[in-house]
Design a protein around this motif. Structure first.
Motif, PDB file in Angstrom:
ATOM      1  N   TYR A 148      30.395  36.383  39.387  1.00 53.28           N
ATOM      2  CA  TYR A 148      30.945  37.677  39.004  1.00 53.28           C
ATOM      3  C   TYR A 148      31.869  38.198  40.091  1.00 53.28           C
ATOM      4  O   TYR A 148      31.492  38.263  41.262  1.00 53.28           O
ATOM      5  CB  TYR A 148      29.817  38.681  38.760  1.00 53.28           C
ATOM      6  N   LEU A 149      33.065  38.574  39.682  1.00 52.25           N
ATOM      7  CA  LEU A 149      34.031  39.189  40.580  1.00 52.25           C
ATOM      8  C   LEU A 149      33.703  40.676  40.661  1.00 52.25           C
ATOM      9  O   LEU A 149      33.994  41.434  39.753  1.00 52.25           O
ATOM     10  CB  LEU A 149      35.451  38.967  40.042  1.00 52.25           C
ATOM     11  N   GLU A 150      33.070  41.072  41.751  1.00 52.53           N
ATOM     12  CA  GLU A 150      32.609  42.453  41.903  1.00 52.53           C
ATOM     13  C   GLU A 150      33.721  43.395  42.344  1.00 52.53           C
ATOM     14  O   GLU A 150      33.647  44.598  42.104  1.00 52.53           O
ATOM     15  CB  GLU A 150      31.455  42.516  42.904  1.00 52.53           C
ATOM     16  N   GLY A 151      34.715  42.864  42.998  1.00 56.34           N
ATOM     17  CA  GLY A 151      35.837  43.672  43.446  1.00 56.34           C
ATOM     18  C   GLY A 151      36.917  42.766  43.998  1.00 56.34           C
ATOM     19  O   GLY A 151      36.615  41.735  44.605  1.00 56.34           O
ATOM     20  N   ILE A 152      38.166  43.144  43.768  1.00 56.47           N
ATOM     21  CA  ILE A 152      39.304  42.402  44.319  1.00 56.47           C
ATOM     22  C   ILE A 152      40.385  43.409  44.664  1.00 56.47           C
ATOM     23  O   ILE A 152      40.601  44.378  43.932  1.00 56.47           O
ATOM     24  CB  ILE A 152      39.813  41.319  43.342  1.00 56.47           C
ATOM     25  N   TYR A 153      41.049  43.181  45.791  1.00 61.44           N
ATOM     26  CA  TYR A 153      42.058  44.127  46.254  1.00 61.44           C
ATOM     27  C   TYR A 153      43.092  43.399  47.094  1.00 61.44           C
ATOM     28  O   TYR A 153      42.752  42.571  47.943  1.00 61.44           O
ATOM     29  CB  TYR A 153      41.395  45.218  47.103  1.00 61.44           C
TER      30      TYR A 153
ATOM     31  N   ARG B 296      40.243  30.895  44.542  1.00 59.09           N
ATOM     32  CA  ARG B 296      39.123  30.695  45.478  1.00 59.09           C
ATOM     33  C   ARG B 296      37.816  31.132  44.840  1.00 59.09           C
ATOM     34  O   ARG B 296      36.769  30.513  45.050  1.00 59.09           O
ATOM     35  CB  ARG B 296      39.384  31.446  46.787  1.00 59.09           C
ATOM     36  N   ALA B 297      37.852  32.194  44.028  1.00 58.05           N
ATOM     37  CA  ALA B 297      36.649  32.633  43.312  1.00 58.05           C
ATOM     38  C   ALA B 297      36.181  31.555  42.341  1.00 58.05           C
ATOM     39  O   ALA B 297      34.980  31.302  42.215  1.00 58.05           O
ATOM     40  CB  ALA B 297      36.929  33.938  42.563  1.00 58.05           C
ATOM     41  N   GLU B 298      37.118  30.926  41.654  1.00 57.42           N
ATOM     42  CA  GLU B 298      36.770  29.844  40.730  1.00 57.42           C
ATOM     43  C   GLU B 298      36.112  28.690  41.474  1.00 57.42           C
ATOM     44  O   GLU B 298      35.130  28.107  41.005  1.00 57.42           O
ATOM     45  CB  GLU B 298      38.023  29.375  39.992  1.00 57.42           C
TER      46      GLU B 298
ATOM     47  N   LEU C 107      33.484  32.589  35.267  1.00 60.84           N
ATOM     48  CA  LEU C 107      33.704  33.680  36.209  1.00 60.84           C
ATOM     49  C   LEU C 107      33.920  34.936  35.385  1.00 60.84           C
ATOM     50  O   LEU C 107      34.804  34.964  34.528  1.00 60.84           O
ATOM     51  CB  LEU C 107      34.928  33.398  37.087  1.00 60.84           C
ATOM     52  N   ALA C 108      33.115  35.951  35.608  1.00 58.89           N
ATOM     53  CA  ALA C 108      33.205  37.201  34.853  1.00 58.89           C
ATOM     54  C   ALA C 108      33.669  38.325  35.775  1.00 58.89           C
ATOM     55  O   ALA C 108      33.624  38.208  37.006  1.00 58.89           O
ATOM     56  CB  ALA C 108      31.850  37.549  34.243  1.00 58.89           C
ATOM     57  N   SER C 109      34.098  39.419  35.162  1.00 60.38           N
ATOM     58  CA  SER C 109      34.573  40.573  35.909  1.00 60.38           C
ATOM     59  C   SER C 109      34.567  41.786  34.992  1.00 60.38           C
ATOM     60  O   SER C 109      34.298  41.661  33.794  1.00 60.38           O
ATOM     61  CB  SER C 109      36.002  40.306  36.417  1.00 60.38           C
ATOM     62  N   ASP C 110      34.856  42.934  35.544  1.00 55.80           N
ATOM     63  CA  ASP C 110      35.046  44.128  34.735  1.00 55.80           C
ATOM     64  C   ASP C 110      36.104  44.994  35.392  1.00 55.80           C
ATOM     65  O   ASP C 110      36.397  44.850  36.570  1.00 55.80           O
ATOM     66  CB  ASP C 110      33.736  44.915  34.558  1.00 55.80           C
TER      67      ASP C 110
END
Length: 146
Positions: free
Chosen positions: A78-83, A100-102, A113-116
């Motif tokens: 899970y992508l919790e935050g990206i900036y 890199r997350a993948e 890979l999930a996110s919101d």
């Protein structure tokens, strides 16, 4: 540009970038959150640094075992935050962080890979779509005092 998992020497830069993304947090609370991520075997933080070594972006990842809309397995990366700092956006840094997350997801045995993104964050939604994410659900949360 380089992307690497956060180490002890990166904590101040990670904190500064996190406060840029989430300015409503105070520094002590954010420092505690990042410290928890740093010590967790199910979470990771990554920094992007430019050719001079300046921190220009970050992302936080986790393995979620709870319900994740659209996921077909558990745990889910899970992508919790990206900036990425505003003056460095549209230069491929966000996409490199997603790549890199993948990789991290695969290393954890995940195939998704999930996110919101907040409902009113049009920029974030567009970034996710450009990065290959598929929208799976929209929700409006409510609360009432009893």
């Amino acid at each position: 540009m380089t992307i690497h998992e956060v180490a002890e020497k990166d904590l101040d830069d990670w904190l500064q970038l996190a406060l840029e993304l989430w300015p409503d947090y105070d520094a002590a609370d954010m420092q505690a959150i990042l410290g928890t991520i740093d010590q967790s075997p199910r979470e990771a933080g990554f920094l992007a640094r430019d050719e001079r070594g300046k921190a220009i972006g970050f992302m936080n990842l986790s393995l979620r075992i709870d319900y994740v809309p659209g996921a077909s397995q558990t745990p889910v990366a899970y992508l919790e935050g990206i900036y990425v700092q505003p003056d460095r956006q549209d230069q491929g840094i966000g996409r490199a962080l997603i790549s890199r997350a993948e990789q991290w997801a695969r290393e954890q045995g995940c195939t998704e890979l999930a996110s919101d993104v907040l409902f009113d964050n049009q920029l974030g939604q567009a970034f996710h779509k450009r990065s290959g994410f598929t929208e799976v659900e929209r929700v409006v949360f409510y609360i009432k005092q009893v």
